[in-house]
Motif scaffolding. Structure first.
Motif, short mmCIF file in Angstrom:
data_model
loop_
_atom_site.label_atom_id
_atom_site.label_comp_id
_atom_site.label_asym_id
_atom_site.label_seq_id
_atom_site.Cartn_x
_atom_site.Cartn_y
_atom_site.Cartn_z
N UNK A 1 0.80 -1.23 0.00
CA UNK A 1 0.00 0.00 0.00
C UNK A 1 0.83 1.28 0.00
N UNK A 2 2.13 1.16 0.28
CA UNK A 2 2.98 2.36 0.28
C UNK A 2 3.38 2.77 -1.13
N UNK A 3 3.16 1.89 -2.11
CA UNK A 3 3.52 2.21 -3.49
C UNK A 3 2.42 3.07 -4.13
N UNK A 4 2.82 4.20 -4.66
CA UNK A 4 1.86 5.15 -5.24
C UNK A 4 2.00 5.31 -6.74
N UNK A 5 2.94 4.59 -7.35
CA UNK A 5 3.06 4.60 -8.81
C UNK A 5 3.48 3.23 -9.31
N UNK A 6 2.63 2.65 -10.15
CA UNK A 6 2.94 1.42 -10.87
C UNK A 6 2.97 1.77 -12.35
N UNK A 7 3.94 1.23 -13.06
CA UNK A 7 4.06 1.59 -14.47
C UNK A 7 4.73 0.48 -15.26
N UNK A 8 4.38 0.40 -16.53
CA UNK A 8 5.01 -0.60 -17.39
C UNK A 8 4.11 -0.98 -18.54
N UNK A 9 4.59 -1.93 -19.34
CA UNK A 9 3.85 -2.38 -20.52
C UNK A 9 2.87 -3.48 -20.12
N UNK A 10 1.96 -3.19 -19.21
CA UNK A 10 0.92 -4.14 -18.85
C UNK A 10 -0.40 -3.71 -19.49
N UNK A 11 -1.23 -4.71 -19.79
CA UNK A 11 -2.56 -4.41 -20.32
C UNK A 11 -3.44 -3.86 -19.21
N UNK A 12 -4.33 -2.98 -19.56
CA UNK A 12 -5.25 -2.41 -18.58
C UNK A 12 -6.02 -3.50 -17.84
N UNK A 13 -6.52 -4.49 -18.57
CA UNK A 13 -7.35 -5.53 -17.95
C UNK A 13 -6.54 -6.35 -16.96
N UNK A 14 -5.25 -6.51 -17.19
CA UNK A 14 -4.42 -7.32 -16.29
C UNK A 14 -4.10 -6.58 -15.00
N UNK A 15 -3.68 -5.32 -15.10
CA UNK A 15 -3.35 -4.57 -13.90
C UNK A 15 -4.60 -4.26 -13.08
N UNK A 16 -5.75 -4.11 -13.76
CA UNK A 16 -6.99 -3.78 -13.06
C UNK A 16 -7.45 -4.91 -12.14
N UNK A 17 -7.03 -6.13 -12.44
CA UNK A 17 -7.38 -7.25 -11.56
C UNK A 17 -6.70 -7.10 -10.20
N UNK A 18 -5.53 -6.53 -10.21
CA UNK A 18 -4.78 -6.32 -8.96
C UNK A 18 -5.12 -5.00 -8.30
N UNK A 19 -5.37 -3.98 -9.10
CA UNK A 19 -5.58 -2.63 -8.57
C UNK A 19 -6.87 -2.04 -9.16
N UNK A 20 -8.02 -2.55 -8.73
CA UNK A 20 -9.28 -2.09 -9.32
C UNK A 20 -9.59 -0.63 -9.03
N UNK A 21 -9.02 -0.07 -7.96
CA UNK A 21 -9.32 1.31 -7.59
C UNK A 21 -8.20 2.29 -7.91
N UNK A 22 -7.21 1.85 -8.67
CA UNK A 22 -6.10 2.74 -9.02
C UNK A 22 -6.57 3.87 -9.92
N UNK A 23 -5.74 4.91 -9.99
CA UNK A 23 -5.99 6.03 -10.89
C UNK A 23 -5.21 5.75 -12.17
N UNK A 24 -5.91 5.42 -13.23
CA UNK A 24 -5.26 4.94 -14.45
C UNK A 24 -4.91 6.09 -15.39
#
Length: 283
Positions: A85-108
């Motif tokens: 929860x201390x991480x405030x930025x995730x970035x990379x060549x991931x598909x939206x649908x894949x990262x959203x499974x882990x972080x459904x409430x992130x600011x995309x």
């Protein structure tokens, strides 16, 4: 009845931005105040290859403590501290649908680029040996066949790259932007439409061809962002030499970019609407 429905679809008509942002919730949208210095949910940057992502990541990193920035995504979500929860930025060549499974409430966040320009930039990136040195971290997660593809691309023209029948070449060209943003697989009825829906629901998206204006839009949507000041040497820009394609190459590239062209047109129109709205808000 018609007027009320029109108002409902367009609300707020001109000024949704300054310190607020749309975030998609199941079956409804709500306004949530956002400040870069007090993020409750993390930022998640869907970095579509060759869409000014390196420049944008450097810009984002300049506003956050180093220990709040997750490692770059290199294919394995388990290595980027996705549950921290201390991480405030995730970035990379991931598909939206894949990262959203882990972080459904992130600011995309994401950027799009004219599909032909993005394709040519992808080729130029592979074609330049300096962009794939022997110590590149991607070499550790790539197969020998994938490495061979990149090294082969260093020896061919753009026309040969487009017309080549290597599967990896086509993967790096065919509707890449739609694939990165869609919740569905290529060839399915919802492939393009879900990409449009996901794009429209994101906290922010920019257009590479309007990079400066895009950052101004971001600064209105999330307070606390500063003026863009990234050294050119850190931007990873590809050579802007004029591209050249045979008729066969142009036809093949057009075929591979059908969904991306439609998504890009949609994005430009939506970006224009939002920009006009924010400009009216500033008056």
């Amino acid at each position: 009845m018609t007027d009320q429905g029109e108002r409902t679809r367009r609300w707020p008509p001109d000024c949704p931005l300054s310190f607020f942002n749309w975030r998609t919730k199941p079956r409804r949208r709500s306004l949530v105040p956002i400040d870069i210095s007090t993020l409750d949910a993390p930022l998640a940057f869907v970095h579509i290859p060759k869409t000014a992502g390196t420049s944008f990541v450097r810009y984002l990193e300049g506003h956050l403590p180093k220990d709040s920035i997750a490692p770059p995504f290199l294919g394995d979500f388990n290595t980027i501290q996705i549950s921290d929860p201390s991480k405030k930025l995730f970035w990379g060549h991931f598909r939206f649908v894949d990262i959203a499974r882990y972080l459904p409430n992130a600011l995309y966040l994401t950027f799009l680029r004219h599909p032909v320009a993005r394709s040519y930039s992808q080729y130029k990136s592979w074609h330049d040996p300096l962009n794939f040195p022997k110590n590149d971290p991607w070499r550790k997660v790539m197969t020998p066949e994938q490495i061979d593809d990149v090294e082969f691309a260093q020896t061919v023209s753009f026309d040969e790259f487009v017309n080549g029948r290597r599967a990896r070449f086509e993967t790096e060209l065919r509707d890449v932007q739609t694939l990165m943003l869609s919740s569905d697989q290529p060839g399915t009825p919802q492939f393009l439409s879900s990409a449009k829906e996901n794009l429209a629901s994101m906290t922010f998206f920019g257009i590479v061809e309007e990079f400066d204006l895009s950052l101004k839009q971001l600064q209105r949507q999330i307070s606390g962002f500063k003026t863009y000041e990234i050294a050119t040497r850190l931007e990873n820009r590809s050579d802007a030499s004029q591209l050249s394609l045979s008729r066969k190459g142009a036809e093949r590239l057009s075929d591979m970019l059908q969904n991306d062209m439609e998504l890009y047109r949609f994005a430009v129109e939506l970006f224009s609407e939002r920009t006009k709205g924010s400009l009216r808000c500033d008056l």
